[in-house]
Motif scaffolding. Structure first.
Motif, PDB file in Angstrom:
ATOM      1  N   VAL A 126      -7.081 -17.462 101.538  1.00 17.56           N
ATOM      2  CA  VAL A 126      -7.959 -17.095 102.656  1.00 17.56           C
ATOM      3  C   VAL A 126      -7.261 -16.097 103.575  1.00 17.56           C
ATOM      4  N   LYS A 129      -7.189 -12.586 102.166  1.00 19.91           N
ATOM      5  CA  LYS A 129      -8.492 -11.928 102.296  1.00 19.91           C
ATOM      6  C   LYS A 129      -8.735 -11.472 103.737  1.00 19.91           C
ATOM      7  N   ALA A 130      -8.286 -12.269 104.695  1.00 19.22           N
ATOM      8  CA  ALA A 130      -8.433 -11.887 106.102  1.00 19.22           C
ATOM      9  C   ALA A 130      -7.602 -10.651 106.420  1.00 19.22           C
ATOM     10  N   LYS A 161     -24.370 -17.833 107.411  1.00 22.54           N
ATOM     11  CA  LYS A 161     -23.561 -17.864 106.189  1.00 22.54           C
ATOM     12  C   LYS A 161     -24.439 -17.633 104.967  1.00 22.54           C
ATOM     13  N   GLU A 166     -18.146 -13.950 101.484  1.00 25.25           N
ATOM     14  CA  GLU A 166     -16.966 -14.679 101.949  1.00 25.25           C
ATOM     15  C   GLU A 166     -16.617 -14.339 103.389  1.00 25.25           C
ATOM     16  N   ILE A 167     -17.128 -13.206 103.877  1.00 20.32           N
ATOM     17  CA  ILE A 167     -16.831 -12.751 105.237  1.00 20.32           C
ATOM     18  C   ILE A 167     -18.135 -12.653 106.011  1.00 20.32           C
ATOM     19  N   LEU A 262     -13.760 -15.637 108.253  1.00 20.95           N
ATOM     20  CA  LEU A 262     -13.673 -16.248 106.937  1.00 20.95           C
ATOM     21  C   LEU A 262     -13.592 -17.747 107.142  1.00 20.95           C
TER      22      LEU A 262
END
Length: 356
Positions: A126, A129-130, A161, A166-167, A262
């Protein structure tokens, strides 16, 4: 772009009194069963940040203790001492200015020093990805936590959501709710817990300070101008205590547009009080958690935290927190664990510094 870890380790941890004291605040306690809280945080960061790129912002009195607690993994000049506690906005701004002035720029991964993460592999995925999102979008990125129960002790983040994404774009930050609203948040599926973990470029967050917190930005610029000079320490000591106190949430996150989130589901706990240990340790057959030197007979649903040189012996008690240090024995109704901070608050008022 280089990635930096910034660990915020300035809190007092008064809900863990008497284990957490002025000379040994919560970040220096071993509450996970692995290492000190601050070293646990460093170890998680090292999966995606080089050791020489990790910073800790702490009270100036804890600079040496922080170096020792982190086993000298960090560079001594990356332990940033605050002359006074000014809340999270000042802390983050100080670290951002340090990175911009001395390293030009970089991605900041900002983490509290006192979190517990059970699934570190998912956590690292995670965070990576951030980091990628912050670099591509020049955005403020926060990590929300997938809620597992209607907590009234956490703030919330609302997003729409979409399953294939994912974001998400943040629509609202919500303060700690009452139980009715917490249940509504959980059932809606639109809310995540606010973890207080952030990722962004140092230059980007400083631009937000300039626009949204200009009074703090003024101080940061003056401190930044002194960085790398012989006057740096003196200027920080002189100016820092006058920086307005405000959290990064109130000052920037709740007012910024286009914040990204995220959501993580990696066994997160902010370890805010003794009852949080129930999420970390396995209970015995009677529902007790025993850490250290303690013996329980016919007792249930208690939390025992003993020291090596003194035994806690409990007979026929239920739903208590019992914690012992060399000079204090705490006995507390477990339902009131959040109120333990009243003791250090009271001792501060009465001047009984021996117990602080």
């Amino acid at each position: 772009m280089r990635t930096y870890g910034v660990i915020m380790a300035g809190g007092g941890g008064t809900r863990f009194w008497p284990l957490s004291r002025q000379d040994k605040p919560k970040q220096f306690l071993n509450l996970s069963g692995k290492d000190t809280m601050v070293m646990d945080t460093v170890n998680r960061l090292l999966h995606f940040v080089k050791p020489e790129d990790v910073f800790v912002v702490t009270n100036a009195r804890y600079e040496e203790a922080t170096l020792k607690a982190t086993k000298e993994v960090l560079r001594p000049d990356h332990i940033l001492g605050e002359p006074a506690a000014r809340n999270t906005a000042a802390c983050i701004g100080y670290a951002a200015m340090e990175i911009v002035k001395k390293y030009e720029d970089g991605i900041m991964c900002i983490l509290p020093s006192d979190h517990f993460i059970r699934d570190e592999e998912t956590y690292v995925a995670v965070m990576k990805k951030a980091i990628e999102a912050a670099q591509k979008a020049d955005a403020l990125v926060t990590i929300g936590i997938k809620p597992t129960f209607p907590s009234t002790g956490y703030g919330y983040i609302r997003c729409k959501k979409e399953p294939e994404k994912e974001i998400f774009t943040v629509e609202e930050f919500v303060e700690k709710p009452d139980l009715t609203h917490a249940k509504q948040y959980l059932s809606s599926g639109e809310y995540s817990w606010n973890s207080g973990m952030f990722v962004w470029k140092a230059s980007v967050i400083l631009d937000y300070f300039k626009r949204l917190l200009p009074d703090i930005y003024e101080y940061l610029v003056k401190i930044g101008d002194a960085m790398g000079t012989e006057k740096e320490k003196d200027v920080i000591c002189k100016l820092y205590p006058d920086i307005p106190k405000i959290s990064i949430d109130y000052g920037i996150m709740e007012r910024a547009q286009g914040v990204l989130m995220l959501e993580g589901d990696f066994g997160w706990n902010d370890v805010g009080s003794f009852d949080a240990l129930e999420e970390i340790y396995e209970k015995d057959a009677d529902g007790n958690i025993i850490f250290g030197n303690a013996k329980s007979i016919d007792s249930s649903n208690c939390i025992f935290y003993g020291t090596d040189n003194k035994l806690i012996a409990a007979l026929g008690v239920n739903d208590l927190v019992i914690a012992q240090t060399d000079d204090i024995l705490l006995i507390c109704d477990k339902k009131r664990a959040q109120e333990i901070k009243k003791f250090p608050e009271e001792f501060s008022k009465t001047g009984e510094t021996t117990y602080l």
